[in-house]
Design an enzyme around this catalytic site. Structure first.
Site, short mmCIF file in Angstrom:
data_model
loop_
_atom_site.label_atom_id
_atom_site.label_comp_id
_atom_site.label_asym_id
_atom_site.label_seq_id
_atom_site.Cartn_x
_atom_site.Cartn_y
_atom_site.Cartn_z
CD GLU A 122 -81.60 -47.25 33.82
OE1 GLU A 122 -80.40 -46.60 33.83
OE2 GLU A 122 -81.67 -48.01 34.91
CD GLN A 123 -80.22 -52.45 35.66
OE1 GLN A 123 -79.76 -53.50 35.09
NE2 GLN A 123 -79.93 -51.87 36.63
NE ARG A 149 -78.21 -40.62 44.34
CZ ARG A 149 -77.06 -40.95 44.23
NH1 ARG A 149 -76.05 -40.49 45.16
NH2 ARG A 149 -76.35 -41.31 43.09
CE1 TYR A 176 -77.01 -33.17 51.14
CE2 TYR A 176 -74.82 -33.94 52.06
CZ TYR A 176 -75.94 -33.92 51.07
OH TYR A 176 -75.70 -35.28 50.45
CG ASP A 236 -70.09 -44.99 40.54
OD1 ASP A 236 -69.43 -43.89 40.85
OD2 ASP A 236 -71.07 -45.16 41.61
C1 LIG Z 1 -73.65 -43.09 50.50
C2 LIG Z 1 -73.23 -42.29 49.03
C3 LIG Z 1 -73.22 -40.98 49.33
C4 LIG Z 1 -72.72 -40.14 47.84
N1 LIG Z 1 -72.84 -38.90 47.80
C5 LIG Z 1 -72.25 -38.09 46.74
C6 LIG Z 1 -72.38 -36.90 46.60
O1 LIG Z 1 -72.68 -36.15 47.65
N2 LIG Z 1 -71.82 -36.12 45.44
C7 LIG Z 1 -71.24 -37.02 44.51
O2 LIG Z 1 -71.01 -36.39 43.45
N3 LIG Z 1 -71.48 -38.28 44.40
C8 LIG Z 1 -71.97 -38.86 45.62
N4 LIG Z 1 -72.03 -40.45 45.60
C9 LIG Z 1 -71.42 -41.19 44.47
C10 LIG Z 1 -72.43 -41.11 43.22
O3 LIG Z 1 -73.76 -41.62 44.01
C11 LIG Z 1 -71.99 -41.77 42.08
O4 LIG Z 1 -70.79 -41.57 41.92
C12 LIG Z 1 -72.94 -41.66 41.01
O5 LIG Z 1 -74.25 -41.96 41.28
C13 LIG Z 1 -72.58 -42.43 39.63
O6 LIG Z 1 -73.38 -42.06 38.58
P1 LIG Z 1 -73.36 -43.13 37.45
O7 LIG Z 1 -74.27 -42.70 36.68
O8 LIG Z 1 -71.86 -43.56 37.02
O9 LIG Z 1 -73.96 -44.73 37.87
P2 LIG Z 1 -75.19 -45.11 38.68
O10 LIG Z 1 -75.70 -44.18 39.34
O11 LIG Z 1 -74.95 -46.40 39.40
O12 LIG Z 1 -76.24 -45.33 37.36
C14 LIG Z 1 -75.87 -46.62 36.58
C15 LIG Z 1 -77.29 -46.55 35.80
O13 LIG Z 1 -77.13 -47.84 34.93
C16 LIG Z 1 -78.18 -48.56 34.94
N5 LIG Z 1 -77.57 -50.12 34.40
C17 LIG Z 1 -77.00 -50.86 35.19
N6 LIG Z 1 -76.77 -51.96 34.33
C18 LIG Z 1 -77.33 -51.73 33.24
C19 LIG Z 1 -77.50 -52.59 32.36
N7 LIG Z 1 -76.91 -53.99 32.07
N8 LIG Z 1 -77.99 -52.19 31.19
C20 LIG Z 1 -78.67 -50.90 31.26
N9 LIG Z 1 -78.60 -50.07 32.45
C21 LIG Z 1 -78.00 -50.50 33.41
C22 LIG Z 1 -78.61 -48.45 36.33
O14 LIG Z 1 -79.96 -49.09 36.28
C23 LIG Z 1 -78.35 -47.12 36.61
O15 LIG Z 1 -79.56 -46.38 36.34
C24 LIG Z 1 -72.54 -41.02 46.79
C25 LIG Z 1 -72.43 -42.29 46.76
C26 LIG Z 1 -72.77 -43.06 48.02
C27 LIG Z 1 -73.03 -44.60 48.12
#
Ligand SMILES: Cc1cc2nc3c(=O)[nH]c(=O)nc-3n(C[C@H](O)[C@H](O)[C@H](O)COP(=O)(O)OP(=O)(O)OC[C@H]3O[C@@H](n4cnc5c(N)ncnc54)[C@H](O)[C@@H]3O)c2cc1C
Length: 407
Positions: A35-36, A109, A215, A293
């Site tokens: 993790e960065q 979160r 909520y 994502d």
């Molecule tokens: C307004 C809003 C409301 C939302 N509400 C909901 C909800 O109610 N329910 C739901 O299920 N989803 C919701 N989402 C979507 C959800 O937040 C995301 O889909 C989810 O956080 C994605 O998780 P992830 O682990 O794929 O990515 P992220 O949470 O973006 O995590 C990526 C991680 O990778 C790390 N990283 C990035 N680049 C590097 C690198 N080069 N080297 C090492 N580490 C790196 C980052 O620091 C981060 O910790 C919402 C989004 C928004 C914007």
């Protein structure tokens, strides 16, 4: 491929990366997460964990932690912006479980990220490791980090979010698309709005050019809200900024007092530009794949981004555990995941139009459908998303005769 103790590198320690690491550890892999960030931090905002994701977190041994971290609302209610008319009421309490297997939780979160991080065994989460690049020589993947460290693994998983460095290495630079929508997010102490007598519900209010969701979270001590508003462009450098409460109140001028009272009660508010991508044609190359994502960023209009990332991790672990050629295992993972995540991505995008219709004939037709319960696109009617067990789906799929599996 003998999966016993195979080293797997997960890039990104967000909700997707950590939950995937837990699924992979449980399947017997030797997992390390890079993790960065120097410390794990989450924004002060809420997160809906749909039953389809709660079920998998339960399966990872996190039932007690989820019950402690989450609030299980009694219902999803969708309402009209001005007079508060209920257009759709989806009972949750009576259905989750047994119908969906686990409850829908509304959470903070930071609580969910903390819960996942606490479950990762010591020495497996490496903070301050920002991936610079990776190479796949066909036998192993070598990862290089900006701090000078390197690591090798039999497979690498890019769970590094919408700006994914892993995705860039696999498929080149490609910028996500501004969706024409911004989100203001805030948290209000529940006792500050006690006079509103809010039911224990998730509520979504729809109006012209915007909607509003609220909520309870954190043992009902806080009310989380999100304001989702159409906007032509996003010119800010960062993707999230401190917002001005006056701007938000102006945007919701004329809305029901429950909405404006919640916004007016907040101390600080942050604004996000919302971005997504077209569904990608593929997520994996050689020994490297993506999840969350990094490969399927979506508008939060079905509250499923994190839930789908959690499902990804479960299916990935099942496909790798089955063994065989790595590329074939990753192809199976994709073939099981991409149709579902692409459908959810596209419906979430469509909800920007549906939720934000100006008052008029189209809005009235939409409301008639919602009142009749004919709205499977709507967040309060997504049984087809909630009633899904990714672990069971993997078992069923991988149990098919080998020649019928996509590889
Ligand atoms: C307004 C809003 C409301 C939302 N509400 C909901 C909800 O109610 N329910 C739901 O299920 N989803 C919701 N989402 C979507 C959800 O937040 C995301 O889909 C989810 O956080 C994605 O998780 P992830 O682990 O794929 O990515 P992220 O949470 O973006 O995590 C990526 C991680 O990778 C790390 N990283 C990035 N680049 C590097 C690198 N080069 N080297 C090492 N580490 C790196 C980052 O620091 C981060 O910790 C919402 C989004 C928004 C914007």
């Amino acid at each position: 491929m003998n999966q016993q103790n195979l080293p797997i590198a997960v890039v990104g320690g967000g909700i997707g990366g950590l939950s995937a690491a837990l699924s992979l550890l449980r399947a017997g892999f030797d997992v390390h997460v890079y993790e960065q960030a120097r410390e794990l931090r989450e924004v002060g905002a809420g997160l809906v964990i749909g039953p389809n994701a709660s079920l998998l977190l339960y399966g990872l041994g996190l039932k007690d932690a989820m019950e402690a971290a989450g609030v299980a609302p009694l219902a999803w209610r969708q309402r009209r912006w001005q007079d508060g008319q209920t257009l759709l009421l989806s009972e949750l309490a009576s259905r989750t479980p047994p119908e969906f297997g686990a409850p829908l939780y509304t959470t903070h979160r930071a609580d969910i990220l903390g819960m996942l991080a606490a479950a990762i065994p010591a020495g497996r989460l490496h903070l301050g490791h920002k991936l610079a690049t990776l190479t796949d020589d066909g036998r192993k993947v070598t990862l290089s980090f900006e701090n000078g460290a390197t690591a090798t693994a039999s497979a690498a998983v890019g769970a590094d979010g919408i700006h994914s460095a892993v995705r860039r290495v696999l498929y080149g630079e490609e910028h996500p698309r501004f969706t024409g929508c911004v989100a203001w997010r805030g948290m209000v102490p529940a006792d500050k709005v006690a006079h509103l007598d809010l039911p224990k519900e998730s509520q979504l209010w729809m109006g012209p050019g915007k909607h509003f969701v609220h909520y309870p979270v954190s043992g009902e001590r806080l009310i989380n809200f999100v304001c989702l508003v159409d906007r032509d462009g996003w010119t800010k450098e960062s993707w999230t900024e401190r917002g001005d409460i006056k701007d938000v109140l102006a945007a919701y001028d004329g809305w029901h007092p429950q909405v404006t009272s919640l916004i007016g009660a907040v101390n600080e508010i942050f604004v996000w530009g919302l971005f997504d991508r077209e569904p990608l044609p593929r997520w994996s190359t050689g020994r490297v794949t993506l999840l969350g994502d990094a490969c399927h960023p979506m508008l939060p209009f079905l509250a499923q981004g994190a839930a789908q990332a959690i499902e990804d991790g479960c299916v990935l672990a099942a496909c790798l555990k089955r063994g065989g050629d790595m590329a074939a295992a990753l192809a199976r993972y994709e073939s099981l995941r991409r149709p579902r995540t692409s459908k959810i991505q596209l419906i979430a995008r469509g909800n920007k139009t549906r939720n934000h219709l100006p008052d008029g004939p189209e809005q009235r037709a939409r409301d008639v459908r919602m009142l009749a319960g004919d709205a499977e696109w709507s967040i309060g009617a997504t049984d087809w998303i909630y009633d899904y067990d990714a672990a069971k789906a993997s078992e069923d799929y991988l149990g098919l005769p080998p020649e019928t599996l996509v590889a």
